[in-house]
Design a protein around this motif. Structure first.
Motif, mmCIF file in Angstrom:
data_model
loop_
_atom_site.group_PDB
_atom_site.id
_atom_site.type_symbol
_atom_site.label_atom_id
_atom_site.label_comp_id
_atom_site.label_asym_id
_atom_site.label_seq_id
_atom_site.Cartn_x
_atom_site.Cartn_y
_atom_site.Cartn_z
ATOM 1 N N LYS B 7 -59.921 -51.304 -126.006
ATOM 2 C CA LYS B 7 -59.515 -50.141 -125.442
ATOM 3 C C LYS B 7 -60.532 -48.763 -126.139
ATOM 4 C CE LYS B 7 -54.954 -51.628 -124.504
ATOM 5 N NZ LYS B 7 -53.675 -50.871 -124.530
ATOM 6 N N ALA B 8 -61.185 -49.165 -127.450
ATOM 7 C CA ALA B 8 -62.045 -48.400 -128.051
ATOM 8 C C ALA B 8 -62.847 -48.424 -127.554
ATOM 9 C CB ALA B 8 -61.820 -48.333 -129.639
ATOM 10 N N TYR B 9 -64.107 -47.420 -127.951
ATOM 11 C CA TYR B 9 -65.225 -46.687 -127.291
ATOM 12 C C TYR B 9 -66.467 -46.191 -128.561
ATOM 13 C CZ TYR B 9 -69.857 -45.546 -125.180
ATOM 14 O OH TYR B 9 -70.771 -45.805 -124.586
ATOM 15 N N ALA B 10 -67.171 -47.102 -129.363
ATOM 16 C CA ALA B 10 -68.220 -46.146 -130.050
ATOM 17 C C ALA B 10 -69.328 -45.707 -129.767
ATOM 18 C CB ALA B 10 -68.228 -46.945 -131.147
ATOM 19 N N MET B 11 -68.394 -43.950 -129.948
ATOM 20 C CA MET B 11 -70.048 -43.309 -129.873
ATOM 21 C C MET B 11 -70.771 -42.716 -130.989
ATOM 22 S SD MET B 11 -70.077 -39.614 -127.837
ATOM 23 C CE MET B 11 -70.214 -40.153 -126.088
ATOM 24 N N ASN B 12 -71.929 -42.728 -131.208
ATOM 25 C CA ASN B 12 -72.996 -42.203 -132.381
ATOM 26 C C ASN B 12 -73.914 -40.750 -131.200
ATOM 27 O OD1 ASN B 12 -72.148 -43.972 -133.967
ATOM 28 N ND2 ASN B 12 -73.289 -45.943 -132.753
ATOM 29 N N VAL B 13 -73.877 -39.920 -131.787
ATOM 30 C CA VAL B 13 -75.387 -38.918 -131.422
ATOM 31 C C VAL B 13 -76.060 -38.437 -132.323
ATOM 32 C CG1 VAL B 13 -75.618 -36.884 -129.746
ATOM 33 C CG2 VAL B 13 -73.772 -38.807 -129.390
ATOM 34 N N ILE B 14 -77.250 -38.779 -132.594
ATOM 35 C CA ILE B 14 -77.991 -37.793 -133.792
ATOM 36 C C ILE B 14 -79.183 -36.588 -132.975
ATOM 37 C CG2 ILE B 14 -80.001 -39.586 -133.615
ATOM 38 C CD1 ILE B 14 -79.967 -39.449 -136.978
ATOM 39 N N THR B 15 -79.136 -35.913 -133.770
ATOM 40 C CA THR B 15 -79.874 -34.572 -132.806
ATOM 41 C C THR B 15 -80.258 -34.309 -134.286
ATOM 42 O OG1 THR B 15 -77.677 -33.060 -132.919
ATOM 43 C CG2 THR B 15 -78.188 -33.742 -131.146
ATOM 44 N N PRO B 16 -81.514 -33.451 -133.872
ATOM 45 C CA PRO B 16 -82.375 -32.515 -134.779
ATOM 46 C C PRO B 16 -81.873 -30.798 -135.725
ATOM 47 C CG PRO B 16 -83.414 -32.579 -133.007
ATOM 48 C CD PRO B 16 -82.727 -33.833 -132.393
ATOM 49 N N MET B 17 -82.077 -30.429 -135.937
ATOM 50 C CA MET B 17 -82.045 -29.221 -136.488
ATOM 51 C C MET B 17 -82.875 -28.623 -136.646
ATOM 52 S SD MET B 17 -77.326 -28.716 -137.480
ATOM 53 C CE MET B 17 -78.364 -29.498 -139.261
ATOM 54 N N LYS B 18 -83.003 -27.771 -137.125
ATOM 55 C CA LYS B 18 -83.501 -26.498 -138.315
ATOM 56 C C LYS B 18 -82.798 -26.429 -139.358
ATOM 57 C CE LYS B 18 -86.980 -24.143 -135.226
ATOM 58 N NZ LYS B 18 -86.309 -24.084 -133.383
ATOM 59 N N ARG B 19 -83.377 -26.635 -140.662
ATOM 60 C CA ARG B 19 -82.776 -26.642 -141.953
ATOM 61 C C ARG B 19 -82.297 -25.755 -142.114
ATOM 62 N NH1 ARG B 19 -87.030 -28.952 -145.798
ATOM 63 N NH2 ARG B 19 -87.065 -31.880 -145.089
ATOM 64 N N TRP B 20 -82.742 -24.451 -141.438
ATOM 65 C CA TRP B 20 -81.767 -23.512 -142.128
ATOM 66 C C TRP B 20 -80.348 -23.117 -141.528
ATOM 67 C CZ3 TRP B 20 -81.015 -19.543 -138.429
ATOM 68 C CH2 TRP B 20 -81.216 -19.194 -137.190
ATOM 69 N N LYS B 21 -80.009 -24.159 -140.810
ATOM 70 C CA LYS B 21 -79.427 -23.946 -139.606
ATOM 71 C C LYS B 21 -78.366 -24.740 -140.499
ATOM 72 C CE LYS B 21 -81.713 -22.859 -135.605
ATOM 73 N NZ LYS B 21 -82.111 -23.446 -133.795
ATOM 74 N N THR B 22 -78.570 -25.763 -140.651
ATOM 75 C CA THR B 22 -77.353 -26.862 -141.723
ATOM 76 C C THR B 22 -76.492 -25.865 -142.689
ATOM 77 O OG1 THR B 22 -79.529 -28.180 -141.632
ATOM 78 C CG2 THR B 22 -76.882 -28.539 -143.444
ATOM 79 N N PRO B 23 -76.626 -25.076 -143.513
ATOM 80 C CA PRO B 23 -76.111 -24.320 -143.854
ATOM 81 C C PRO B 23 -74.100 -23.332 -143.139
ATOM 82 C CG PRO B 23 -77.892 -24.378 -145.165
ATOM 83 C CD PRO B 23 -78.116 -24.476 -143.570
ATOM 84 N N ILE B 24 -75.449 -23.090 -142.117
ATOM 85 C CA ILE B 24 -74.292 -21.979 -141.560
ATOM 86 C C ILE B 24 -73.507 -23.424 -140.502
ATOM 87 C CG2 ILE B 24 -74.478 -20.536 -139.492
ATOM 88 C CD1 ILE B 24 -77.577 -20.027 -139.980
ATOM 89 N N LEU B 25 -74.074 -24.601 -139.733
ATOM 90 C CA LEU B 25 -73.292 -25.848 -139.421
ATOM 91 C C LEU B 25 -72.076 -26.007 -140.358
ATOM 92 C CD1 LEU B 25 -72.558 -27.652 -137.515
ATOM 93 C CD2 LEU B 25 -74.275 -29.291 -138.223
ATOM 94 N N LYS B 26 -72.473 -25.589 -141.866
ATOM 95 C CA LYS B 26 -71.684 -26.783 -142.791
ATOM 96 C C LYS B 26 -70.393 -25.322 -142.903
ATOM 97 C CE LYS B 26 -74.320 -30.384 -144.971
ATOM 98 N NZ LYS B 26 -75.083 -30.424 -146.744
ATOM 99 N N ALA B 27 -70.688 -24.332 -142.833
ATOM 100 C CA ALA B 27 -69.755 -23.226 -142.793
ATOM 101 C C ALA B 27 -68.857 -23.554 -141.550
ATOM 102 C CB ALA B 27 -70.379 -22.052 -143.274
ATOM 103 N N ALA B 28 -69.090 -23.526 -140.786
ATOM 104 C CA ALA B 28 -68.681 -23.978 -139.460
ATOM 105 C C ALA B 28 -67.951 -24.844 -139.353
ATOM 106 C CB ALA B 28 -69.208 -24.322 -138.577
ATOM 107 N N PHE B 29 -67.625 -26.565 -140.080
ATOM 108 C CA PHE B 29 -66.766 -27.054 -140.684
ATOM 109 C C PHE B 29 -66.286 -27.063 -141.251
ATOM 110 C CE2 PHE B 29 -69.951 -30.310 -138.496
ATOM 111 C CZ PHE B 29 -69.901 -30.690 -137.727
ATOM 112 N N LYS B 30 -66.467 -25.923 -142.267
ATOM 113 C CA LYS B 30 -65.389 -25.202 -143.266
ATOM 114 C C LYS B 30 -63.946 -25.104 -142.645
ATOM 115 C CE LYS B 30 -66.819 -25.424 -147.871
ATOM 116 N NZ LYS B 30 -67.474 -25.552 -149.075
ATOM 117 N N LEU B 31 -64.582 -24.180 -141.816
ATOM 118 C CA LEU B 31 -63.510 -24.083 -140.664
ATOM 119 C C LEU B 31 -62.626 -24.596 -140.123
ATOM 120 C CD1 LEU B 31 -64.796 -20.381 -139.144
ATOM 121 C CD2 LEU B 31 -63.429 -20.447 -141.181
ATOM 122 N N PHE B 32 -63.064 -26.079 -140.039
ATOM 123 C CA PHE B 32 -62.465 -27.222 -139.259
ATOM 124 C C PHE B 32 -61.939 -27.509 -139.858
ATOM 125 C CE2 PHE B 32 -65.909 -26.711 -135.123
ATOM 126 C CZ PHE B 32 -65.278 -25.181 -134.769
#
Lengths: 203, 197
Positions: B7-32
């Motif tokens: 009954k389980a489905y495993a999904m993987n998605v990989i997407t490219p990101m400009k490097r300078w955006k990574t710290p911003i994304l990590k900050a968003a994850f900290k909120l979550f």
């Protein structure tokens, strides 16, 4: 940053696949190995008794998303390994070395840096060498694997007991509850990996 | 391809990101990481576990025998999820319930179209999805809700068993309470589940 979620550990690893000149590539052999790896009760991750879920997939190259993004390539293909399990990485490495060294070797011997799985130390150092820190982990549970499996196995037997207890008086109901409570306490935790989680066979 | 196990489905998605955006994304994850921000996910109750991982060239594993060095210019965002139901149901739920938070996470990826409207979003996910070569689930016959129900029933039964030494009247009251607690949670678990696409 977030390899852990409460008592769960989310391991993510990228293992570079050996790229050398030979008749059949490691990449092709590895895909065949992964397709034939058992995935039910008694399989590598089942035998550890710690793993809730695991997956292996090959990243040949990044996906190109069209302009204005750039097309680029990885120098190597990578085997991605993700595991969600109870406890710490050290405990998992110990279990893999103890009960899954052969299966682990059949997969990771196609990757650079693999130094065998005969000891917990060797497995742990390889897992750590290829670990990519999980940025954000989410688990919708607060129960460890034995607790989850025991609950799934107990649920059906509790439902059966309730059915039998319909129309009974308090004394009879007490006897039914006492009997089931004792049976559940004596039952070992079911083995992971089965479609139907049951410990009936052990009674 | 082993995206489905019971009954389980495993999904993987990989997407490219400009490097300078990574710290911003990590900050968003900290909120979550604050659990109160995860209430929609818990309410949906169909994701066993999920994770996001950022991949950078300078963090890639390296061994002596490797003659080439990774020099990719983007960072990559790897999303992995274990859910119940079909791919379409899952992406639809993301689109209709989690679109704001999802956009906060994926908006940093190249050419991300946004989670609304649905068709470009599905096309983007499909284009960047990586299929599994191996998938293991410890309880493949059980959904997230099956597990939660079973745990609740088991806990309630243990509480009931602790009243066994009380009087018949007290036990009868405890038994009634027990039935109230578990009556909607006794559905069976197990089995391979419906065929999913």
């Amino acid at each position: 940053m977030s390899n852990r979620y409460d008592s769960f550990y989310g391991y993510t690893g990228l293992f570079p696949i050996i790229d050398d000149l030979q008749a059949e590539s490691h990449l092709d052999i590895l895909r065949e190995v992964l397709m034939s790896l058992p995935d039910g009760r008694g399989s590598l991750f089942s035998r550890t008794g710690l793993v809730h879920g695991a997956r292996l997939f090959i990243i040949d190259d990044p996906v190109y998303n069209g302009r204005p993004s750039r097309e680029e390539h990885f120098a190597y293909a990578y085997l991605a390994l993700s595991i969600t399990f109870d406890g710490e990485l050290e405990a998992l490495a110990e279990r893999i070395a103890a009960v899954g060294a052969e299966a682990f070797t059949s997969v990771f011997s196609h990757c650079y840096g693999f130094g065998g799985a005969s000891s917990a130390g060797a497995v742990l150092s390889y897992l750590k060498a290829c670990q990519i820190e999980t940025t954000f982990l989410y688990v919708d549970s607060d129960v460890d694997l034995p607790g989850t499996l025991s609950a799934l196995a107990a649920q059906r037997r509790i439902a059966d007991m309730i059915e039998r207890a319909q129309g009974c008086g308090p004394a009879e109901r007490k006897a039914l509850v006492r009997d089931l409570a004792e049976r559940l306490q004596l039952s070992p935790a079911p083995e992971p990996g089965d479609f139907v989680t049951s410990n009936d066979r052990d009674l | 391809m082993s995206n489905i196990r019971g009954k389980a489905y495993a999904m993987n998605v990989i997407t490219p990101m400009k490097r300078w955006k990574t710290p911003i994304l990590k900050a968003a994850f900290k909120l979550f990481t604050a659990k109160f921000t995860q209430w929609e996910l818990r309410k949906l109750s169909f994701i066993h576990f999920a994770r996001w991982t950022t991949i950078s060239a300078d963090k890639m594993p390296r061994f002596d025998a490797m003659t080439k060095r990774e020099s990719f210019g983007y960072d990559y965002l790897l999303f992995e999820s274990n859910f119940n139901g079909s791919w379409n149901e899952y992406v639809d739920a993301f689109h209709s319930v989690l679109s704001f938070k999802l956009n906060l996470v994926w908006m940093w990826s190249e050419n991300y179209p946004g989670s609304i409207p649905l068709v470009p979003f599905k096309t983007y996910i499909e284009h960047n999805q990586l299929h599994n070569d191996y998938y293991y689930m410890a309880y493949p016959g059980s959904t997230v809700t099956d597990v939660k129900n079973a745990v609740d029933v088991h806990r309630a039964f243990k509480s009931l068993a602790r009243t066994l030494d009380s009087s018949d009247e007290a036990f009868a009251a405890a038994y009634r309470d027990f039935l109230h607690q578990v009556q909607n949670k006794l559905g069976s678990n197990g089995g391979p589940g419906p065929q999913m696409s």
